[in-house]
Design a protein around this motif. Structure first.
Motif: not given
Ligand code: ZN
Length: 287
Positions: A171-172, A175, A182, A212, A287
């Protein structure tokens, strides 16, 4: 005229600030010749991951990507080994991780134990380094992880695999590498970043995240105990006996032990159920 002068002075301040940051970076990082190398790397400061945590990262990423030869080199950089050697895993996750390892930016894995600012993981602020002599430039992006949070998650095993360490690091990376964001409000479903991560979940036949923003509610027991729980919903749809069936899953955690995210509730409202079991609902980004 006044406005033009103000803009000019702002530009001068900006230039001086930039110069200061560059010189600061230069003097601080002379000892590390790999500052300008891109890739995924263990932090070099007090947030560096210990051996056990590096192993957890490798196991988590191997499970999602299927890569068989991953490791960390002597300088703390993640290496993938033979990229054609994989068993199972998600093709989307493999491409993401390959692009992260080959990225011109340095994505730094950081451990933030029992941090109230890091709920599972998040991406820290980026820092630009500029070598005045060689003209080299690089962006450092910290991936801040609180390893202790993952052990506090509650839910069925299959949905925990949708929200574990490996998936959270991916997930990071979405980004940091794909530059996707997000969801910014609770009315939008999951946002571009999690939509991408859901593709990985689908390829792994794992339940997909439905929103989210985590919902939280405070449970007050008859004897006065107060527990604030946060909850995320997941779902998996597949064909069974010729019909589309959807299974729903929930994961939850005690907010006091894990945290609720950077954006505390902006929309708190009371939706009391009964006098015996009042619930206070609020929302938060995770996150
Ligand atoms: Zn995130």
């Amino acid at each position: 005229m006044k406005r033009a002068a103000a803009i000019r002075s702002l530009l001068v301040v900006g230039f001086l600030l930039n110069l200061f940051v560059s010189v600061y970076a230069e003097t601080n990082l002379q000892s590390d010749p790999l500052t300008y190398s891109g890739g995924v790397r263990n932090s070099t400061d007090r947030h560096r991951l210990k051996e056990k945590q590096l192993k957890q990262v490798l196991e988590g990423l191997a499970e999602k990507t299927g890569f068989q030869e991953m490791g960390f080199d002597a300088n703390g950089f993640l290496i993938l080994g033979d990229r054609t050697n994989f068993v199972g895993g998600s093709a989307t996750a493999r491409h993401l991780l390959m692009d992260a390892v080959d990225s011109p930016s340095q994505l730094l894995l950081e451990h933030h134990p029992n941090s109230s600012k890091v709920v599972f993981a998040n991406l820290g602020k980026s820092t630009q380094y500029h070598n005045m002599r060689t003209k080299a430039r690089v962006e450092h992006l910290p991936i801040r992880i609180d390893f202790s949070d993952f052990g506090k998650l509650m839910g069925p095993r299959e949905v925990l695999a949708s929200f574990d360490l490996g998936m959270t690091i991916l997930h990071e990376l979405v980004h940091g590498v794909r530059k996707l964001h997000d969801s910014v409000n609770e009315w939008e479903e999951v946002g571009d970043c999690e939509r991408y991560v859901n593709t990985i979940r689908k390829e792994l036949r794992l339940p997909e995240r439905q929103q989210y923003v985590a919902r939280s509610h405070t449970i007050i027991s008859p004897v006065g105990w107060t527990i604030k729980m946060a909850e995320l919903q997941f779902a998996r749809t597949d064909f069974r006996n010729g019909k589309l069936k959807t299974d729903e899953f929930k994961i939850s955690w005690d907010v006091n032990r894990v945290g609720i995210g950077d954006q505390e509730s902006v929309n708190t409202k009371i939706t009391a159920a009964t006098a015996r079991k009042p619930e206070q609902k609020s929302t938060a980004a995770v996150h």
